[in-house]
Design a protein around this motif. Structure first.
Motif, short mmCIF file in Angstrom:
data_model
loop_
_atom_site.label_atom_id
_atom_site.label_comp_id
_atom_site.label_asym_id
_atom_site.label_seq_id
_atom_site.Cartn_x
_atom_site.Cartn_y
_atom_site.Cartn_z
N UNK A 1 9.25 -12.79 2.06
CA UNK A 1 7.90 -12.36 2.43
C UNK A 1 6.87 -12.82 1.40
N UNK A 2 7.26 -12.82 0.14
CA UNK A 2 6.37 -13.29 -0.93
C UNK A 2 6.07 -14.77 -0.76
N UNK A 3 7.08 -15.58 -0.46
CA UNK A 3 6.86 -17.01 -0.26
C UNK A 3 6.00 -17.26 0.97
N UNK A 4 6.19 -16.47 2.01
CA UNK A 4 5.33 -16.59 3.19
C UNK A 4 3.88 -16.29 2.82
N UNK B 1 0.60 -3.35 -9.80
CA UNK B 1 1.68 -2.44 -9.40
C UNK B 1 2.98 -3.20 -9.14
N UNK B 2 2.89 -4.35 -8.49
CA UNK B 2 4.09 -5.15 -8.24
C UNK B 2 4.73 -5.60 -9.56
N UNK B 3 3.90 -6.03 -10.50
CA UNK B 3 4.42 -6.47 -11.79
C UNK B 3 5.08 -5.32 -12.54
N UNK B 4 4.49 -4.14 -12.47
CA UNK B 4 5.07 -2.99 -13.15
C UNK B 4 6.42 -2.61 -12.55
N UNK C 1 -11.42 -6.98 -9.25
CA UNK C 1 -10.98 -7.94 -8.24
C UNK C 1 -10.21 -7.21 -7.15
N UNK C 2 -10.39 -7.59 -5.89
CA UNK C 2 -9.78 -6.84 -4.78
C UNK C 2 -8.26 -6.78 -4.84
N UNK C 3 -7.63 -7.81 -5.37
CA UNK C 3 -6.17 -7.88 -5.37
C UNK C 3 -5.55 -7.41 -6.68
N UNK D 1 -0.54 -6.16 -0.90
CA UNK D 1 -0.34 -4.77 -0.48
C UNK D 1 0.83 -4.64 0.49
N UNK D 2 0.99 -5.65 1.35
CA UNK D 2 2.10 -5.61 2.31
C UNK D 2 3.46 -5.74 1.64
N UNK D 3 3.47 -6.21 0.40
CA UNK D 3 4.72 -6.35 -0.34
C UNK D 3 5.13 -5.07 -1.05
#
Length: 389
Positions: free
Chosen positions: A65-68, A275-278, A267-269, A38-40
């Motif tokens: 940020x994704x790698x973190x 949405x990120x994939x889209x 699933x929570x995520x 969600x933060x991404x």
């Protein structure tokens, strides 16, 4: 009526308690994965913008940020495994999910190698663009010498284009009129030559994404553990997919890749992942056709600034009348190169860190699995004594 021994009832109560504690840990882990995803996502206000006005998602800052997030979740995942009862990892479907994660981690190492090579090559790729922008100082933009040097520098970036006639014209400093349209329609391939086909994201990413499926059914406790493993495996697959989409690739396909993760909606995520994939697949569809370049926003900005500068310089003798505009375009190219330069090095280090962490975490998961096997052997009843026939 048969009664179970008290000791058996007590052991059953302990197992139920352990399974419930395990499920709580898994739920908490999945929530943390959801929080990271969600933060991404862009701000809620940006979500209502038309697709053509959306800011690029795959920036250097986003990838960092994704790698973190991946490293943070990986650390928490290993901690979860350490608290998990060893026997749960041997239950179905957790056993299959663990085997899948171990295999996916190995294949992700190839993606890390490819991405690291691409990022390292960027340091060399944009140097001619830096030269071109640096020689076009405001007080010299109307002179032939700096203009010719800028043309030669940018010509180096076009030297690997498959359009040989265009390359010859550019390298010779010939007619540059209309160069922006040619630049946009025939994407330069000046980066893809630096990549070995054996270390190309286009080849290394499909094995990482293969056979990723949500676990179904299984034994009590095993299903709960499998969800945690599946969440970690999904985050790993998504991260590798996003990295591969961002960097240039020699054999990148022309069609948008399918989303690697198809999680169950409960699933929570799941919602954040979808949405990120889209967003990424949408950017892929809008990219310029035929480009080997990836979706990395800073890389695309350098490409765009190069094309605008080339168009502004135009043919020989025409740039003297537009010296101010040439200087402005050169400044934009210099700024684009600066931002790319500042972010590529740190991201390359992060990718290398992910590589080493994957190696270490895989060894830790194997250790937990081996401990499970030893525990199962120790708990097994002894073989009955052989009797003579």
């Amino acid at each position: 009526m048969a009664f179970r021994p008290f000791s058996s009832l007590r052991r059953g109560a302990q197992v139920v308690s352990m399974d419930q504690g395990q499920e709580q840990d898994v739920d908490l882990f999945q929530k943390h994965v959801a929080d990271h995803l969600l933060s991404l996502l862009p701000s809620s206000a940006a979500a209502f913008e038309p697709p053509c006005q959306l800011q690029p998602l795959l920036t250097l800052a986003f990838l960092s940020k994704l790698l973190d997030a991946l490293l943070s979740c990986e650390e928490e995942f290993l901690s979860l495994l350490g608290r998990t009862q060893a026997s749960l990892l041997a239950r179905s479907p957790a056993d299959r999910a663990v085997a899948d994660l171990l295999d996916r981690a190995v294949k992700s190492l190839d993606v890390c190698n490819s991405v690291s090579l691409s990022l390292h090559s960027l340091h060399h790729w944009y140097r001619p663009a830096v030269i071109a922008s640096s020689v076009l100082l405001p007080d010299r933009c109307g002179e032939d010498a700096p203009l010719n040097r800028a043309r030669r520098a940018l010509g180096k970036l076009l030297a690997s284009s498959h359009e040989s006639s265009y390359t010859a014209t550019a390298s010779a400093g010939g007619d540059w009129s209309g160069s922006s349209s040619r630049f946009g329609n025939r994407q330069i391939r000046a980066f893809s030559w630096g990549l070995s086909k054996n270390l190309s994201a286009g080849r290394t990413i499909p094995p990482v994404l293969a056979h990723l499926a949500a676990p179904h059914g299984g034994e009590a406790g095993g299903a709960s553990a499998a969800l945690a493993v599946y969440a970690m495996s999904s985050l790993l697959a998504f991260t590798m997919w996003a990295l591969a989409a961002a960097v240039p690739s020699q054999d990148r396909g022309s069609t948008a890749p399918s989303s690697p993760v198809s999680p169950r909606q409960h699933l929570p995520w799941a919602a954040a992942m979808i949405e990120l994939q889209e967003r990424i697949t949408g950017e892929w569809r809008r990219r310029r056709r035929g480009s080997p370049a990836g979706l990395l926003a800073e890389f695309q900005r350098v490409e765009r600034s190069m094309g605008e500068l080339m168009e502004t310089m135009g043919e020989r003798g025409a740039a003297a009348s537009r010296a101010e505009e040439v200087a402005a375009r050169a400044g934009e190219l210099a700024e684009a190169c600066r931002k790319l330069s500042e972010g590529v090095g740190p991201l390359e280090k992060q990718v290398r860190e992910v590589f080493h962490r994957l190696v270490a975490s895989r060894a830790e998961v194997i250790r937990c699995v081996d401990h499970t096997s030893l525990a199962a052997v120790a708990a097994a009843p002894p073989n009955p004594p052989l009797t003579s026939l």
